[in-house]
Design a protein around this motif. Structure first.
Motif, PDB file in Angstrom:
ATOM      1  N   CYS A 224      -7.634  -3.004   7.101  1.00 48.96           N
ATOM      2  CA  CYS A 224      -8.253  -3.963   6.373  1.00 48.96           C
ATOM      3  C   CYS A 224      -7.637  -4.237   5.108  1.00 48.96           C
ATOM      4  N   HIS A 225      -7.921  -5.461   4.604  1.00 48.20           N
ATOM      5  CA  HIS A 225      -7.245  -5.908   3.423  1.00 48.20           C
ATOM      6  C   HIS A 225      -8.274  -6.502   2.149  1.00 48.20           C
ATOM      7  N   MET A 226      -7.483  -6.307   1.004  1.00 41.65           N
ATOM      8  CA  MET A 226      -8.144  -6.433  -0.366  1.00 41.65           C
ATOM      9  C   MET A 226      -7.170  -7.185  -1.063  1.00 41.65           C
ATOM     10  N   ASP A 227      -7.441  -8.425  -1.996  1.00 43.71           N
ATOM     11  CA  ASP A 227      -6.467  -8.815  -2.754  1.00 43.71           C
ATOM     12  C   ASP A 227      -6.495  -7.802  -4.021  1.00 43.71           C
ATOM     13  N   TYR A 228      -5.289  -7.645  -4.394  1.00 44.86           N
ATOM     14  CA  TYR A 228      -4.873  -6.603  -5.411  1.00 44.86           C
ATOM     15  C   TYR A 228      -5.498  -6.915  -6.646  1.00 44.86           C
ATOM     16  N   ARG A 229      -5.629  -8.411  -6.920  1.00 45.74           N
ATOM     17  CA  ARG A 229      -6.414  -8.831  -8.193  1.00 45.74           C
ATOM     18  C   ARG A 229      -7.862  -8.285  -8.265  1.00 45.74           C
ATOM     19  N   ASP A 230      -8.215  -8.560  -7.120  1.00 50.00           N
ATOM     20  CA  ASP A 230      -9.913  -8.112  -7.182  1.00 50.00           C
ATOM     21  C   ASP A 230     -10.000  -6.332  -7.063  1.00 50.00           C
ATOM     22  N   ALA A 231      -9.191  -5.898  -6.451  1.00 45.61           N
ATOM     23  CA  ALA A 231      -9.206  -4.455  -6.646  1.00 45.61           C
ATOM     24  C   ALA A 231      -9.006  -3.840  -7.817  1.00 45.61           C
ATOM     25  N   ALA A 232      -7.802  -4.380  -8.499  1.00 50.22           N
ATOM     26  CA  ALA A 232      -7.460  -3.891  -9.718  1.00 50.22           C
ATOM     27  C   ALA A 232      -8.655  -4.043 -11.049  1.00 50.22           C
TER      28      ALA A 232
END
Length: 426
Positions: A382-390
């Protein structure tokens, strides 16, 4: 001079040892090899940045260069060559680029012997019966050097159980067949049966090669046990010598410092991969291997990977991961038996290691300008945008271990997955 070396060590069960203690052990060790004129230092690469092996390599180089010709050949295995910036960051700006040699696992090796299939079958409890060719960089055995110092960290490892010692030579400076087949032996045996154990099938096959094919090599070891705090390595032990004993002592200490036991499994783990250290899932999937035993069925591993650029450390491996993805052990084994990984068994083994068998999900949070959502989902994660995760999981503010987010979400944070192993007490 080598096989009769005195063994030196310094360790702490309760805290760190001082830099002075480390240098004293190094000085005692190097005093014994003052007559060496052609020296090869074999550290890991920057993917082991908290091993202290870089600092130790620089120290040994500066000491030995006064009386000997000294070269440095990082134990890359299949990893890419370090950049000049990484050499400077890891080992030292004053070490000239001309001191470095590059190990090419495809072209630079010679066969030194064969480990019999019957022996592999015996040590693997019948799970494998591969005949394995032991191959190492030719400069180890052609008389180019009269002293070889293998430098590295002992830490739980998914293929061999506890990393380093002869693995640094037989895989780090090894050839395609040894890398391929040793990884497959471990994968079939199951990494969860191997991680954190000293005497595993893969360790025993390395021992066989060490005892039967490397006896005439002027080889000695400098081994560390470390952890990390505030982006700095903490040294708990250093062990030197030319026998298996320093490894055994380091492994026991590493079990004390590098294995964390939880009372029960958790639903969500958030792991962080430092961008300078981890640019591929080939290396970054240590976040999967080392945490998998504490994630409950139906849970999630979120890997914060701002430095991810590719999946494999070279085009061959990267292409195979992109083609087949992390889709479970039965799938990978089927492809392997069909010959889809011809001469690339290590990739099949890696895919098995990085698969969850559907037990939990793996989400990689990447910089989408480097690796896109479609690319990550294409390999089965699965994927998540690093900006959102951080923004939600600020790794600089979150503590290691158990954490409750403001909205009540409970997570378990692992900031340096490559430095440990997390298990339950069950």
């Amino acid at each position: 001079m080598i096989k009769n070396m005195e063994e030196y060590s310094a360790k702490s069960l309760e805290g760190v040892i001082s830099e002075e203690q480390v240098f004293q052990v190094l000085d005692q060790t190097l005093e014994q090899v003052k007559g060496a004129k052609r020296v090869l230092l074999v550290p890991p690469d920057i993917t082991r940045c908290y091993s202290c092996a870089g600092k130790i390599t620089g120290y040994c180089y500066r000491k030995l260069i006064k009386e000997a010709e000294v070269k440095i050949m990082p134990a890359l295995g299949t990893h890419r060559m370090m950049t000049r910036e990484e050499q400077i960051s890891f080992i030292g700006e004053d070490i000239p680029e001309t001191a470095y040699l590059y190990h090419n696992w495809r072209t630079d090796t010679v066969k030194i012997g064969t480990i019999p299939a019957a022996y592999i079958e015996k040590i693997s409890d019948g799970t494998s019966s591969l005949e394995i060719d032991a191959e190492v960089n030719r400069c180890l055995v052609d008389g180019s050097f009269d002293l070889i110092l293998s430098i590295g960290q002992v830490v739980p490892h998914e293929v061999v159980g506890m990393a380093n010692y002869s693995k640094n030579i037989l895989v780090g400076l090894g050839g395609r067949q040894m890398i391929n087949q040793s990884h497959m032996v471990g994968a079939i045996y199951n990494l969860e049966n191997i991680m954190g154990e000293t005497d595993t099938p893969v360790r025993l096959l390395f021992d066989y090669a060490e005892e039967n094919f490397l006896k005439s090599v002027p080889l000695a070891y400098i081994l560390t046990v470390t952890t990390e705090e505030n982006h700095e390595a903490q040294i708990h032990g250093i062990f030197t010598g030319a026998t298996r004993r320093p490894f055994e002592q380091a492994a026991e200490l590493a079990k004390r410092w590098n294995i964390t036991y939880l009372p029960k499994r958790v639903h969500k783990v958030v792991a962080y991969l430092e961008p300078e250290e981890f640019t591929s899932t080939w290396v970054g999937n240590k976040a999967v291997y080392r945490s998998r035993m504490i994630i409950e069925d139906g849970g999630e591993l979120l890997v914060l990977a701002p430095g991810l650029l590719h999946f494999g450390e070279n085009d061959e491996v990267d292409g195979l991961i992109r083609k087949y993805g992390y889709r479970g052990t039965p799938y990978a084994l089927k492809l392997w038996k069909e010959g889809k990984f011809a001469n690339a068994d290590m990739v099949a083994a890696h895919i098995m290691h990085g698969s969850t068998e559907g037990r939990f999900t793996v989400t990689y949070a990447t910089d989408i300008s480097k690796v896109t959502k479609e690319e990550v989902e294409g390999i089965g994660y699965c994927h998540m945008d690093y900006r959102d995760a951080a923004a939600r999981y600020d790794i600089e503010k979150l503590p290691d271990g158990y954490c409750t987010m403001p909205d009540g979400e409970e997570i378990y944070v692992i900031k340096t997955p490559a430095l440990g192993l997390w298990k339950t007490k069950e």
